[in-house]
Design an enzyme around this catalytic site. Structure first.
Site, PDB file in Angstrom:
ATOM      1  N   SER A  12       0.866  -0.875  -0.293  1.00  0.00           N
ATOM      2  CA  SER A  12       0.200   0.481   0.040  1.00  0.00           C
ATOM      3  C   SER A  12       0.950   1.265  -0.232  1.00  0.00           C
ATOM      4  CB  SER A  12      -1.098  -0.001   1.011  1.00  0.00           C
ATOM      5  OG  SER A  12       0.097  -0.162   2.329  1.00  0.00           O
ATOM      6  N   ASP A 100       4.893  -9.803   4.205  1.00  0.00           N
ATOM      7  CA  ASP A 100       5.154  -9.022   5.540  1.00  0.00           C
ATOM      8  C   ASP A 100       3.655  -9.883   5.932  1.00  0.00           C
ATOM      9  OD1 ASP A 100       4.647  -7.434   8.079  1.00  0.00           O
ATOM     10  OD2 ASP A 100       4.425  -5.590   6.615  1.00  0.00           O
ATOM     11  N   GLN A 134       4.119  -9.671  16.791  1.00  0.00           N
ATOM     12  CA  GLN A 134       3.879 -10.545  17.768  1.00  0.00           C
ATOM     13  C   GLN A 134       2.382 -11.434  17.344  1.00  0.00           C
ATOM     14  OE1 GLN A 134       3.612  -8.483  21.391  1.00  0.00           O
ATOM     15  NE2 GLN A 134       4.193 -10.530  22.300  1.00  0.00           N
ATOM     16  N   PHE A 135       1.417 -10.361  17.183  1.00  0.00           N
ATOM     17  CA  PHE A 135      -0.251 -10.924  17.156  1.00  0.00           C
ATOM     18  C   PHE A 135       0.210 -11.790  15.423  1.00  0.00           C
ATOM     19  CE2 PHE A 135      -4.332  -9.770  15.308  1.00  0.00           C
ATOM     20  CZ  PHE A 135      -5.693 -10.457  16.527  1.00  0.00           C
ATOM     21  N   ASP A 210       5.974  -1.319   7.766  1.00  0.00           N
ATOM     22  CA  ASP A 210       6.101  -1.189   6.245  1.00  0.00           C
ATOM     23  C   ASP A 210       7.712  -0.830   5.771  1.00  0.00           C
ATOM     24  OD1 ASP A 210       3.254  -1.420   5.549  1.00  0.00           O
ATOM     25  OD2 ASP A 210       2.872   0.394   4.556  1.00  0.00           O
TER      26      ASP A 210
END
Ligand code: ATP
Ligand code: MG
Ligand code: NA
Ligand code: MG
Length: 284
Positions: A12, A100, A134-135, A210
């Site tokens: 994005s 990512d 982490q999530f 990003d």
């Protein structure tokens, strides 16, 4: 490995740095980022992405050294990205895919639920480097990350699914903000693992995820055998940039702790090109 390469970046937002030729494909074109009260613009769909790939192919422009992907908002787009990976690897079998896996943050999912299993089953297996927070690691592995040990175990789980390089770009563990890196150099060897403690700045920034992944891609190309070195440089650049961002806001009369800050990317070009290593890695 040369220090220049050619990146196809489906993100994005895109950063172009460290001597790469970057061909950005904007997965969205918005008036502003979605942290603002409203936004307008268009979202690229899978068919439109594939059209661009065919255009590149018609002109024999599909030779890339790297593919970089960030936020992807739908299963159909993610499926097309998987086709792109296959296509690019048919042209260059050594293509490095830096993924990512943007799913959410701090317990909040910001993509449709059904994307998680597509990442788990199809994307992670073809990624060369993965940069979850982490999530996102928790969602991808099903493990809870409450200790450094947990983080390392999760990295091992991800290695066995595919990627040789895993970087948990941020994890809050026992009150500390950590980056945890893991590089499995060969099938036989145990991965080389390390952490970098990041001094937490009391502010909220947009765009740091990003940028972190892009910097890791850039420095990993320069130091392919040392994820540790690449991560030190990436984190150090970023910290210098965030410091500048906070100072600039203060100088303009804003209280940086009360709003979401726009990072000072253009103003920090020197720190990106020539970072001073201020954040050192500690080996496990
Ligand atoms: P993604 O958005 O891609 O899912 P992420 O959640 O890891 O990834 P961030 O939370 O933005 O992305 O963290 C990326 C990096 O930004 C961290 O490794 C850290 O270096 C830096 N960073 C972000 N916020 C802060 C902060 N408040 N203080 C210090 N460093 C920060
Ligand atoms: Mg985060
Ligand atoms: Na991340
Ligand atoms: Mg993020």
């Amino acid at each position: 490995p040369s220090d220049t390469g050619r990146v196809l970046s489906i993100q994005s937002h895109t950063v172009q740095l460290l001597g790469f030729d970057v061909d950005p494909i904007n997965s969205v074109q918005f008036s502003n980022h979605t942290g603002y009260p409203t936004f307008r613009g268009q979202v690229l769909n899978g068919k439109q992405l594939w059209d661009l790939i065919e255009g590149l192919e018609e002109n024999q422009l599909l030779h890339y050294t790297h593919l970089l992907t960030g936020y992807i908002g739908s299963v159909s787009f993610l499926d097309t990205v998987l086709q792109v990976v296959e296509k690019l690897r048919s042209v260059n079998p050594d293509l490095v895919y830096v993924c990512d896996p943007v799913l959410g943050d701090e317990g909040k999912l910001y993509v449709p639920q059904e994307l998680i299993s597509v990442y788990q089953q199809k994307v992670v297996p073809v990624a060369s480097m993965l940069t979850p927070n982490q999530f996102e690691v928790e969602l991808l592995t099903g493990l809870r990350i409450t200790s450094e040990e947990d983080g390392l175990t999760a990295c091992n789980t991800l290695h066995s699914a595919g990627p040789q390089k895993v970087v948990i770009t941020s994890a809050l563990i026992e009150g500390k903000l950590l980056l945890i890196g893991s590089h499995k150099k060969t099938e036989e060897q145990q991965p080389e693992q390390f952490k970098i403690e990041i001094p937490k700045i009391p502010a909220y920034f947009t765009g740091t995820g990003d940028l972190t992944t892009a910097l890791l891609l850039g420095w990993s190309n320069k130091y392919p055998d040392s994820l540790e070195k690449a991560a030190e440089l990436a984190v150090s650049s970023l910290q210098a940039l965030l410091k500048r961002t906070v100072e600039d806001y203060k100088m303009a009369g804003f209280d940086p702790s009360t709003s979401s800050l726009e990072i000072r990317l253009i103003q920090s070009q020197d720190e990106i090109r020539n970072p001073t290593v201020t954040c050192k890695a500690v080996k496990y």
